[in-house]
Design an enzyme around this catalytic site. Structure first.
Site, PDB file in Angstrom:
ATOM      1  N   ARG A 132      -4.883   0.100  -7.154  1.00  0.00           N
ATOM      2  CA  ARG A 132      -3.738   0.805  -6.561  1.00  0.00           C
ATOM      3  C   ARG A 132      -3.249   1.936  -7.464  1.00  0.00           C
ATOM      4  O   ARG A 132      -2.655   2.892  -7.009  1.00  0.00           O
ATOM      5  CB  ARG A 132      -2.574  -0.168  -6.328  1.00  0.00           C
ATOM      6  CG  ARG A 132      -2.837  -1.205  -5.241  1.00  0.00           C
ATOM      7  CD  ARG A 132      -1.531  -1.843  -4.822  1.00  0.00           C
ATOM      8  NE  ARG A 132      -1.709  -3.088  -4.092  1.00  0.00           N
ATOM      9  CZ  ARG A 132      -1.879  -3.167  -2.771  1.00  0.00           C
ATOM     10  NH1 ARG A 132      -1.916  -2.085  -2.051  1.00  0.00           N
ATOM     11  NH2 ARG A 132      -2.009  -4.340  -2.187  1.00  0.00           N
ATOM     12  N   ASP A 145      -5.606   2.500  10.344  1.00  0.00           N
ATOM     13  CA  ASP A 145      -7.005   2.107  10.483  1.00  0.00           C
ATOM     14  C   ASP A 145      -7.233   1.622  11.919  1.00  0.00           C
ATOM     15  O   ASP A 145      -7.368   2.434  12.827  1.00  0.00           O
ATOM     16  CB  ASP A 145      -7.289   1.029   9.425  1.00  0.00           C
ATOM     17  CG  ASP A 145      -8.749   0.630   9.337  1.00  0.00           C
ATOM     18  OD1 ASP A 145      -9.618   1.435   9.673  1.00  0.00           O
ATOM     19  OD2 ASP A 145      -9.026  -0.516   8.924  1.00  0.00           O
ATOM     20  N   LYS A 176      -7.877   6.971   9.637  1.00  0.00           N
ATOM     21  CA  LYS A 176      -9.293   6.798   9.988  1.00  0.00           C
ATOM     22  C   LYS A 176      -9.350   6.697  11.508  1.00  0.00           C
ATOM     23  O   LYS A 176      -9.389   5.600  12.061  1.00  0.00           O
ATOM     24  CB  LYS A 176      -9.827   5.477   9.407  1.00  0.00           C
ATOM     25  CG  LYS A 176     -10.061   5.448   7.925  1.00  0.00           C
ATOM     26  CD  LYS A 176     -10.896   4.208   7.586  1.00  0.00           C
ATOM     27  CE  LYS A 176     -10.428   3.522   6.344  1.00  0.00           C
ATOM     28  NZ  LYS A 176     -11.042   2.222   6.089  1.00  0.00           N
ATOM     29  N   ASP A 233      -5.699  -0.677  -2.063  1.00  0.00           N
ATOM     30  CA  ASP A 233      -6.340  -1.659  -2.944  1.00  0.00           C
ATOM     31  C   ASP A 233      -7.598  -2.250  -2.356  1.00  0.00           C
ATOM     32  O   ASP A 233      -7.852  -2.153  -1.152  1.00  0.00           O
ATOM     33  CB  ASP A 233      -5.375  -2.823  -3.201  1.00  0.00           C
ATOM     34  CG  ASP A 233      -5.238  -3.709  -1.966  1.00  0.00           C
ATOM     35  OD1 ASP A 233      -4.956  -3.181  -0.868  1.00  0.00           O
ATOM     36  OD2 ASP A 233      -5.449  -4.942  -2.083  1.00  0.00           O
ATOM     37  N   PHE A 292     -14.315   2.526   3.299  1.00  0.00           N
ATOM     38  CA  PHE A 292     -13.256   1.752   2.659  1.00  0.00           C
ATOM     39  C   PHE A 292     -12.840   2.467   1.387  1.00  0.00           C
ATOM     40  O   PHE A 292     -13.661   2.713   0.498  1.00  0.00           O
ATOM     41  CB  PHE A 292     -13.709   0.319   2.359  1.00  0.00           C
ATOM     42  CG  PHE A 292     -12.561  -0.544   1.959  1.00  0.00           C
ATOM     43  CD1 PHE A 292     -11.723  -1.104   2.920  1.00  0.00           C
ATOM     44  CD2 PHE A 292     -12.272  -0.764   0.620  1.00  0.00           C
ATOM     45  CE1 PHE A 292     -10.626  -1.873   2.554  1.00  0.00           C
ATOM     46  CE2 PHE A 292     -11.174  -1.529   0.240  1.00  0.00           C
ATOM     47  CZ  PHE A 292     -10.354  -2.080   1.213  1.00  0.00           C
ATOM     48  N   VAL A 293     -11.554   2.814   1.308  1.00  0.00           N
ATOM     49  CA  VAL A 293     -11.079   3.626   0.182  1.00  0.00           C
ATOM     50  C   VAL A 293     -10.030   2.879  -0.654  1.00  0.00           C
ATOM     51  O   VAL A 293      -9.353   1.980  -0.146  1.00  0.00           O
ATOM     52  CB  VAL A 293     -10.483   4.969   0.672  1.00  0.00           C
ATOM     53  CG1 VAL A 293     -11.575   5.856   1.253  1.00  0.00           C
ATOM     54  CG2 VAL A 293      -9.362   4.759   1.684  1.00  0.00           C
ATOM     55  N   GLY A 315       0.784  -1.235   0.000  1.00  0.00           N
ATOM     56  CA  GLY A 315       0.000   0.000   0.000  1.00  0.00           C
ATOM     57  C   GLY A 315       0.815   1.282   0.000  1.00  0.00           C
ATOM     58  O   GLY A 315       0.409   2.287  -0.573  1.00  0.00           O
ATOM     59  N   ASP A 354       0.285   3.530   4.054  1.00  0.00           N
ATOM     60  CA  ASP A 354      -0.811   4.184   3.339  1.00  0.00           C
ATOM     61  C   ASP A 354      -1.878   4.696   4.292  1.00  0.00           C
ATOM     62  O   ASP A 354      -2.338   5.820   4.181  1.00  0.00           O
ATOM     63  CB  ASP A 354      -1.413   3.220   2.289  1.00  0.00           C
ATOM     64  CG  ASP A 354      -1.783   1.854   2.848  1.00  0.00           C
ATOM     65  OD1 ASP A 354      -1.576   1.599   4.057  1.00  0.00           O
ATOM     66  OD2 ASP A 354      -2.283   1.018   2.070  1.00  0.00           O
TER      67      ASP A 354
HETATM   68  P1  IMP Z   1      -4.694  -1.465  10.417  1.00  0.00           P
HETATM   69  O1  IMP Z   1      -6.132  -1.894  10.602  1.00  0.00           O
HETATM   70  O2  IMP Z   1      -4.443  -0.088  11.013  1.00  0.00           O
HETATM   71  O3  IMP Z   1      -3.756  -2.502  10.948  1.00  0.00           O
HETATM   72  O4  IMP Z   1      -4.480  -1.305   8.856  1.00  0.00           O
HETATM   73  C1  IMP Z   1      -3.815  -2.282   8.154  1.00  0.00           C
HETATM   74  C2  IMP Z   1      -3.818  -2.127   6.678  1.00  0.00           C
HETATM   75  O5  IMP Z   1      -5.128  -2.315   6.210  1.00  0.00           O
HETATM   76  C3  IMP Z   1      -3.395  -0.805   6.081  1.00  0.00           C
HETATM   77  O6  IMP Z   1      -2.007  -0.670   5.986  1.00  0.00           O
HETATM   78  C4  IMP Z   1      -4.012  -0.938   4.707  1.00  0.00           C
HETATM   79  O7  IMP Z   1      -3.168  -1.677   3.844  1.00  0.00           O
HETATM   80  C5  IMP Z   1      -5.272  -1.734   4.971  1.00  0.00           C
HETATM   81  N1  IMP Z   1      -6.456  -0.836   4.987  1.00  0.00           N
HETATM   82  C6  IMP Z   1      -7.083  -0.284   6.044  1.00  0.00           C
HETATM   83  N2  IMP Z   1      -8.127   0.474   5.649  1.00  0.00           N
HETATM   84  C7  IMP Z   1      -8.148   0.401   4.293  1.00  0.00           C
HETATM   85  C8  IMP Z   1      -8.981   0.985   3.284  1.00  0.00           C
HETATM   86  O8  IMP Z   1      -9.940   1.762   3.516  1.00  0.00           O
HETATM   87  N3  IMP Z   1      -8.670   0.658   1.994  1.00  0.00           N
HETATM   88  C9  IMP Z   1      -7.647  -0.168   1.650  1.00  0.00           C
HETATM   89  N4  IMP Z   1      -6.832  -0.722   2.561  1.00  0.00           N
HETATM   90  C10 IMP Z   1      -7.086  -0.442   3.867  1.00  0.00           C
HETATM   91 MG    MG Z   2      -0.979  -1.604   4.123  1.00  0.00          MG
END
Ligand code: IMP
Ligand code: MG
Length: 187
Positions: free
Chosen positions: A172, A110, A138, A166, A159-160, A51, A107
């Protein structure tokens, strides 16, 4: 030379959250922030694949510091818009980060699970400093407490895709960041 046409919105997008021009301006501003923080110091950049690849490539060209670049990979969402369980490292660091100024680039922040795992792993290697830069945040989705020192844009809980992000490895290469149509959010 003929004027460049703005590409039409991708038909799978419901809306555009961040345009190509907004991304480009913000990436330049982040480059200036990095320069203020690091001065002329060397930075060891750790990009989280896949990402962060596009964002990292553009961000690094906004600074003239000496850079060492490493990429790591964690388990991905697969064909889902929700993260499941605990992320695991599937490809770790190849560079030594002890006593280095480390900047992790991702990227999106979340739930916070991925970056808190990576930050604690790197902290254990005793870097001279550790900072995290994410393009998107987010905030409302956090499941573990984690904040990044540098954030491109705060976005709502949607979700973006695009500019590196992706859905099932697609989209991407979009120039903007947009919300996928619900009908397209199925594996
Ligand atoms: P985490 O939930 O903070 O561990 O996020 C992990 C990974 O989930 C991020 O690095 C992204 O690759 C993916 N991700 C989270 N939210 C999105 C989204 O809205 N679109 C696409 N990938 C996402
Ligand atoms: Mg990622």
């Amino acid at each position: 030379m003929p004027a460049k046409k703005t590409p039409a919105r991708h038909p799978d997008l419901e809306s555009v959250l961040v345009t190509k021009a907004q991304i480009s301006r913000r990436v330049k501003a982040l480059g200036r922030e990095l320069k203020k923080i690091y001065g002329d110091e060397e930075i060891t950049v750790v990009a989280i694949m896949n990402g962060a690849i596009l964002f990292t490539a553009d961000l690094l060209r906004e600074i003239d510091n000496p850079i060492r670049l490493d990429c790591i990979r964690t388990t991905s969402y697969g064909s889902s818009t929700e993260s499941h369980g605990t992320p695991k490292l599937v490809h770790g660091l190849t560079l030594d980060v002890t006593d280095r100024h480390v900047l992790v680039v991702d990227d999106i922040l979340d739930t916070g699970k991925t970056l808190s795992l990576i930050a604690s792993m790197i902290r254990g290697m005793r870097p001279a400093s550790l900072r995290v830069c994410v393009l998107l945040d987010k905030k409302g989705r956090r499941l573990v407490p984690f904040e990044a020192e540098l954030v491109g844009f705060q976005i709502p809980d949607k979700f973006v895709v695009g500019y590196g992000l992706d859905f099932a490895e697609r989209y991407r290469n979009l120039h903007c960041i947009g919300v996928l149509k619900p009908a397209k959010q199925k594996g």
